[in-house]
Design a protein around this motif. Structure first.
Motif, PDB file in Angstrom:
ATOM      1  N   GLU A  22       0.659  -1.034   0.467  1.00 25.80           N
ATOM      2  CA  GLU A  22       0.131   0.135  -0.395  1.00 25.80           C
ATOM      3  C   GLU A  22       1.209   1.177  -0.509  1.00 25.80           C
ATOM      4  N   GLN A  23       0.560   1.962  -0.616  1.00 24.88           N
ATOM      5  CA  GLN A  23       1.380   3.220  -0.509  1.00 24.88           C
ATOM      6  C   GLN A  23       1.475   4.344   0.570  1.00 24.88           C
ATOM      7  N   GLU A  24       0.340   4.355   1.603  1.00 26.91           N
ATOM      8  CA  GLU A  24       0.660   5.014   2.758  1.00 26.91           C
ATOM      9  C   GLU A  24       1.602   3.854   3.127  1.00 26.91           C
ATOM     10  N   LYS A  25       1.652   2.599   3.186  1.00 24.07           N
ATOM     11  CA  LYS A  25       2.849   2.119   3.783  1.00 24.07           C
ATOM     12  C   LYS A  25       3.883   2.432   3.794  1.00 24.07           C
ATOM     13  N   ILE A  26       4.368   2.053   2.092  1.00 23.44           N
ATOM     14  CA  ILE A  26       5.127   2.952   1.998  1.00 23.44           C
ATOM     15  C   ILE A  26       5.902   4.208   2.039  1.00 23.44           C
ATOM     16  N   GLU A  27       4.608   5.356   2.407  1.00 20.64           N
ATOM     17  CA  GLU A  27       4.957   6.966   2.830  1.00 20.64           C
ATOM     18  C   GLU A  27       5.463   6.485   4.602  1.00 20.64           C
ATOM     19  N   ALA A  32       9.897   7.212   8.820  1.00 17.49           N
ATOM     20  CA  ALA A  32      10.250   6.714   9.800  1.00 17.49           C
ATOM     21  C   ALA A  32      11.684   6.398  10.174  1.00 17.49           C
ATOM     22  N   ALA A  33      12.222   6.844   8.617  1.00 18.20           N
ATOM     23  CA  ALA A  33      13.394   7.030   8.127  1.00 18.20           C
ATOM     24  C   ALA A  33      14.394   8.975   8.463  1.00 18.20           C
ATOM     25  N   ARG A  34      13.807   9.509   7.597  1.00 16.66           N
ATOM     26  CA  ARG A  34      13.383  11.156   7.448  1.00 16.66           C
ATOM     27  C   ARG A  34      13.865  11.599   8.477  1.00 16.66           C
ATOM     28  N   LEU A  35      13.029  10.986   9.589  1.00 19.24           N
ATOM     29  CA  LEU A  35      13.008  10.745  11.279  1.00 19.24           C
ATOM     30  C   LEU A  35      14.667  11.091  11.800  1.00 19.24           C
ATOM     31  N   ALA A  36      15.107  10.316  11.005  1.00 19.48           N
ATOM     32  CA  ALA A  36      16.845   9.541  12.041  1.00 19.48           C
ATOM     33  C   ALA A  36      17.410  10.817  12.248  1.00 19.48           C
ATOM     34  N   ILE A 104      21.235   5.234   9.358  1.00 17.67           N
ATOM     35  CA  ILE A 104      20.968   4.945  10.548  1.00 17.67           C
ATOM     36  C   ILE A 104      19.457   5.479   9.801  1.00 17.67           C
ATOM     37  N   ALA A 105      19.384   5.744   9.248  1.00 21.53           N
ATOM     38  CA  ALA A 105      17.709   6.339   7.704  1.00 21.53           C
ATOM     39  C   ALA A 105      17.451   5.022   7.711  1.00 21.53           C
ATOM     40  N   PHE A 106      17.997   4.475   6.690  1.00 20.07           N
ATOM     41  CA  PHE A 106      18.062   2.973   6.086  1.00 20.07           C
ATOM     42  C   PHE A 106      17.895   1.725   7.172  1.00 20.07           C
ATOM     43  N   GLU A 107      18.256   1.630   8.098  1.00 14.98           N
ATOM     44  CA  GLU A 107      17.783   1.493   9.117  1.00 14.98           C
ATOM     45  C   GLU A 107      16.578   1.100  10.041  1.00 14.98           C
ATOM     46  N   HIS A 108      16.240   2.692  10.335  1.00 13.22           N
ATOM     47  CA  HIS A 108      14.769   3.271  10.696  1.00 13.22           C
ATOM     48  C   HIS A 108      13.447   2.864   9.861  1.00 13.22           C
ATOM     49  N   LEU A 109      14.198   2.661   8.301  1.00 13.92           N
ATOM     50  CA  LEU A 109      13.293   1.606   7.341  1.00 13.92           C
ATOM     51  C   LEU A 109      13.141   1.077   7.670  1.00 13.92           C
ATOM     52  N   CYS A 110      14.035  -0.103   8.095  1.00  9.94           N
ATOM     53  CA  CYS A 110      13.795  -1.538   7.346  1.00  9.94           C
ATOM     54  C   CYS A 110      12.428  -1.906   9.232  1.00  9.94           C
ATOM     55  N   LEU A 111      13.522  -1.315  10.510  1.00 15.06           N
ATOM     56  CA  LEU A 111      12.447  -1.340  11.248  1.00 15.06           C
ATOM     57  C   LEU A 111      11.208  -1.411  11.176  1.00 15.06           C
ATOM     58  N   ALA A 112      10.753  -0.139  10.673  1.00 18.25           N
ATOM     59  CA  ALA A 112       9.636   0.533  10.801  1.00 18.25           C
ATOM     60  C   ALA A 112       8.907  -0.642   9.146  1.00 18.25           C
ATOM     61  N   ALA A 113       9.173  -1.177   8.458  1.00 16.84           N
ATOM     62  CA  ALA A 113       8.742  -2.158   7.349  1.00 16.84           C
ATOM     63  C   ALA A 113       8.108  -3.360   8.723  1.00 16.84           C
TER      64      ALA A 113
END
Ligand SMILES: Cc1cc2nc3c(=O)[nH]c(=O)nc-3n(C[C@H](O)[C@H](O)[C@H](O)COP(=O)(O)O)c2cc1C
Length: 174
Positions: A22-27, A32-36, A104-113
């Motif tokens: 879902e686009q909403e989940k991608i965003e 989450a990455a943006r907040l790193a 760090i941002a990449f890992e935020h992304l992975c954990l949020a996913a």
């Protein structure tokens, strides 16, 4: 999901269901990455999200056949190319901090996913110049990693980790 459970249960996912994300989940994941945190808060990261099959195929060409994650890039409905601009960060003590910022941002992304029930797999083994050329990524940008993103079609076992006493010491270097 409790953050410690997210740390414990995240895995590199190399098999994906043929189900769109879902686009909403991608965003939500990108947010989450943006907040790193980052060097001087310069936020040198850029995320290129590939949702179209013919564009994702360009990344596939740049992965060696021996890369265990290649099949994941072929199967996942989304691929994210995680980039950094070294000129929007700094070098200190010989450390190029754009790599830390982006990691760090990449890992935020992975954990949020993972928290949203999605899988990722950080990949660092690819032909960077080929990816940049085929996706039109500018010369001054570095690709720090690439990940598939999608609904997991496997539940991998936990990979081994060093014991705490091997990696941490208190007050005296050992
Ligand atoms: C910097 C980095 C580069 C990686 N490159 C690849 C890769 O090119 N291909 C791949 O299949 N996995 C790659 N991985 C995933 C690791 O193999 C994986 O994180 C590790 O084996 C631990 O497994 P886990 O993520 O399931 O805990 C990479 C991971 C990191 C952090």
């Amino acid at each position: 999901m409790d953050i410690f459970q997210v740390f414990r249960d995240r895995r590199s996912i190399r098999k994906y269901k043929d189900v769109p994300v879902e686009q909403e989940k991608i965003e939500q994941i990108l947010d989450a990455a943006r907040l790193a945190p980052s060097w001087k808060n310069m936020q040198c990261w850029r995320f290129m999200v590939l949702t179209e099959a013919d564009v994702r195929a360009k990344v596939l060409e740049a992965l060696p056949d021996d890369n265990p994650g290649k099949k994941a890039i072929a199967a996942a409905p989304v691929v994210i190319v995680v980039c950094g601009n070294p000129f929007e960060s700094d070098v200190e003590n010989g450390i190029q901090y754009f790599i830390a910022d982006v990691a760090i941002a990449f890992e935020h992304l992975c954990l949020a996913a993972h928290a949203l029930g999605l899988g990722t797999c950080w990949m660092g083994w690819f032909d960077e110049s080929l990816v940049k050329r085929s996706l039109g990524i500018p010369d001054d940008i570095k690709i720090v990693g690439i990940t598939p993103l999608g609904y997991p079609d496997q539940v991998p076992k936990q990979r081994p980790r060093k014991q705490l006493q091997e990696i941490a010491c208190f007050n005296q270097w050992t």
